[in-house]
Scaffold this motif. Structure first.
Motif, PDB file in Angstrom:
ATOM      1  N   GLY A  81     -31.554 133.472  89.113  1.00  0.00           N
ATOM      2  CA  GLY A  81     -30.493 133.483  88.112  1.00  0.00           C
ATOM      3  C   GLY A  81     -30.871 132.589  86.943  1.00  0.00           C
ATOM      4  N   ASP A  82     -30.002 131.639  86.630  1.00  0.00           N
ATOM      5  CA  ASP A  82     -30.277 130.706  85.541  1.00  0.00           C
ATOM      6  C   ASP A  82     -31.082 129.495  85.992  1.00  0.00           C
ATOM      7  N   ASP A  83     -31.330 129.387  87.296  1.00  0.00           N
ATOM      8  CA  ASP A  83     -32.075 128.253  87.839  1.00  0.00           C
ATOM      9  C   ASP A  83     -33.562 128.576  87.871  1.00  0.00           C
ATOM     10  N   LEU A  84     -34.328 127.840  87.072  1.00  0.00           N
ATOM     11  CA  LEU A  84     -35.768 128.052  87.044  1.00  0.00           C
ATOM     12  C   LEU A  84     -36.390 127.649  88.373  1.00  0.00           C
ATOM     13  N   HIS A  85     -37.500 128.302  88.685  1.00  0.00           N
ATOM     14  CA  HIS A  85     -38.312 127.918  89.836  1.00  0.00           C
ATOM     15  C   HIS A  85     -38.891 126.532  89.531  1.00  0.00           C
ATOM     16  N   PRO A  86     -39.125 125.695  90.550  1.00  0.00           N
ATOM     17  CA  PRO A  86     -39.695 124.364  90.302  1.00  0.00           C
ATOM     18  C   PRO A  86     -40.992 124.394  89.489  1.00  0.00           C
ATOM     19  N   VAL A  87     -41.807 125.424  89.665  1.00  0.00           N
ATOM     20  CA  VAL A  87     -43.049 125.505  88.876  1.00  0.00           C
ATOM     21  C   VAL A  87     -42.719 125.749  87.399  1.00  0.00           C
ATOM     22  N   GLN A  88     -41.756 126.606  87.130  1.00  0.00           N
ATOM     23  CA  GLN A  88     -41.356 126.850  85.737  1.00  0.00           C
ATOM     24  C   GLN A  88     -40.808 125.574  85.106  1.00  0.00           C
ATOM     25  N   GLU A  89     -39.979 124.841  85.858  1.00  0.00           N
ATOM     26  CA  GLU A  89     -39.456 123.570  85.353  1.00  0.00           C
ATOM     27  C   GLU A  89     -40.585 122.600  85.036  1.00  0.00           C
ATOM     28  N   ALA A  90     -41.539 122.505  85.951  1.00  0.00           N
ATOM     29  CA  ALA A  90     -42.660 121.578  85.757  1.00  0.00           C
ATOM     30  C   ALA A  90     -43.497 121.972  84.542  1.00  0.00           C
ATOM     31  N   TRP A  91     -43.654 123.270  84.312  1.00  0.00           N
ATOM     32  CA  TRP A  91     -44.421 123.741  83.152  1.00  0.00           C
ATOM     33  C   TRP A  91     -43.773 123.243  81.862  1.00  0.00           C
ATOM     34  N   LEU A  92     -42.460 123.300  81.819  1.00  0.00           N
ATOM     35  CA  LEU A  92     -41.744 122.825  80.629  1.00  0.00           C
ATOM     36  C   LEU A  92     -41.830 121.307  80.508  1.00  0.00           C
ATOM     37  N   GLU A  93     -41.622 120.609  81.615  1.00  0.00           N
ATOM     38  CA  GLU A  93     -41.673 119.150  81.608  1.00  0.00           C
ATOM     39  C   GLU A  93     -43.041 118.625  81.189  1.00  0.00           C
ATOM     40  N   GLN A  94     -44.101 119.291  81.610  1.00  0.00           N
ATOM     41  CA  GLN A  94     -45.464 118.849  81.306  1.00  0.00           C
ATOM     42  C   GLN A  94     -45.992 119.451  80.003  1.00  0.00           C
ATOM     43  N   GLN A 106     -50.574 131.993  85.562  1.00  0.00           N
ATOM     44  CA  GLN A 106     -50.791 130.633  86.080  1.00  0.00           C
ATOM     45  C   GLN A 106     -49.595 130.191  86.923  1.00  0.00           C
ATOM     46  N   ILE A 107     -48.400 130.423  86.409  1.00  0.00           N
ATOM     47  CA  ILE A 107     -47.184 130.016  87.107  1.00  0.00           C
ATOM     48  C   ILE A 107     -47.042 130.770  88.422  1.00  0.00           C
ATOM     49  N   MET A 108     -47.305 132.067  88.399  1.00  0.00           N
ATOM     50  CA  MET A 108     -47.180 132.864  89.623  1.00  0.00           C
ATOM     51  C   MET A 108     -48.209 132.443  90.664  1.00  0.00           C
ATOM     52  N   ALA A 109     -49.418 132.098  90.239  1.00  0.00           N
ATOM     53  CA  ALA A 109     -50.441 131.623  91.176  1.00  0.00           C
ATOM     54  C   ALA A 109     -50.018 130.291  91.785  1.00  0.00           C
ATOM     55  N   ALA A 110     -49.491 129.391  90.959  1.00  0.00           N
ATOM     56  CA  ALA A 110     -49.042 128.086  91.455  1.00  0.00           C
ATOM     57  C   ALA A 110     -47.870 128.251  92.424  1.00  0.00           C
ATOM     58  N   ALA A 111     -46.939 129.139  92.094  1.00  0.00           N
ATOM     59  CA  ALA A 111     -45.792 129.372  92.976  1.00  0.00           C
ATOM     60  C   ALA A 111     -46.250 129.924  94.326  1.00  0.00           C
ATOM     61  N   ALA A 112     -47.234 130.809  94.319  1.00  0.00           N
ATOM     62  CA  ALA A 112     -47.771 131.356  95.574  1.00  0.00           C
ATOM     63  C   ALA A 112     -48.437 130.255  96.399  1.00  0.00           C
ATOM     64  N   PHE A 138     -55.679 120.286  82.516  1.00  0.00           N
ATOM     65  CA  PHE A 138     -55.152 118.984  82.940  1.00  0.00           C
ATOM     66  C   PHE A 138     -53.636 119.052  83.074  1.00  0.00           C
ATOM     67  N   ARG A 139     -52.965 119.646  82.086  1.00  0.00           N
ATOM     68  CA  ARG A 139     -51.496 119.749  82.153  1.00  0.00           C
ATOM     69  C   ARG A 139     -51.066 120.726  83.246  1.00  0.00           C
ATOM     70  N   ILE A 140     -51.852 121.784  83.460  1.00  0.00           N
ATOM     71  CA  ILE A 140     -51.556 122.717  84.550  1.00  0.00           C
ATOM     72  C   ILE A 140     -51.598 121.969  85.875  1.00  0.00           C
ATOM     73  N   ARG A 141     -52.624 121.168  86.075  1.00  0.00           N
ATOM     74  CA  ARG A 141     -52.774 120.383  87.305  1.00  0.00           C
ATOM     75  C   ARG A 141     -51.571 119.446  87.479  1.00  0.00           C
TER      76      ARG A 141
END
Length: 151
Positions: A81-94, A106-112, A138-141
């Motif tokens: 819904g409106d709640d991002l997956h933790p990986v999506q949140e981290a992508w924005l935060e970083q 990249q996000i889908m691979a990290a989520a898997a 580096f930011r992806i990591r």
């Protein structure tokens, strides 16, 4: 032409397509799902990375026939819904994205990865072979480690 029924991002779909048509083209051209990107067409760059029953796949080399009766998730279906997956949140935060082209894959691979492994190492992250032409590795990591801490 054969007909295939499967679920995409939680919604049942039925498509007419040749059995060997790449899922990527079914998603993009027949269903209008634009998140998975075309990069190389041979499963190497992984810009198209999505999930089939929760496992990572490259839709550019996955025939639609393999998806019959299965569940496909793309970046569009990763959030709840409106709640991002933790990986999506981290992508924005970083602040990971630059051009953004590879980011859905990249996000889908990290989520898997995080679905199967909660404690991750640099070596685990290194096995994610998605290509980022902007070089934001580096930011992806950092984002993957941040998401792992939240799951």
């Amino acid at each position: 032409m054969p007909t295939y029924t499967f679920v995409v991002n939680g919604k049942p779909v039925t498509v007419d397509a040749p059995a060997d048509l790449a899922l990527l083209w079914v998603l993009r051209d027949k269903l209008g799902v634009r998140g998975p990107k075309f990069g190389c067409g041979i499963g190497v760059c992984r810009a198209c990375t999505s999930h089939l029953n929760g496992a990572e796949i490259q839709p550019c080399v996955t025939p639609v026939a393999e998806c019959a009766g299965q569940s496909v998730t793309t970046i569009e279906g990763l959030a709840s819904g409106d709640d991002l997956h933790p990986v999506q949140e981290a992508w924005l935060e970083q602040d990971v994205a630059q051009c953004g082209y590879c980011q859905p894959g990249q996000i889908m691979a990290a989520a898997a990865l995080l679905r199967t492994k909660k404690e991750i190492s640099d070596e685990d992250i290194d096995r994610i072979a998605n290509v980022c032409r902007c070089g934001t590795y580096f930011r992806i990591r950092q984002a993957i480690k941040s998401a792992a801490a939240k799951t």
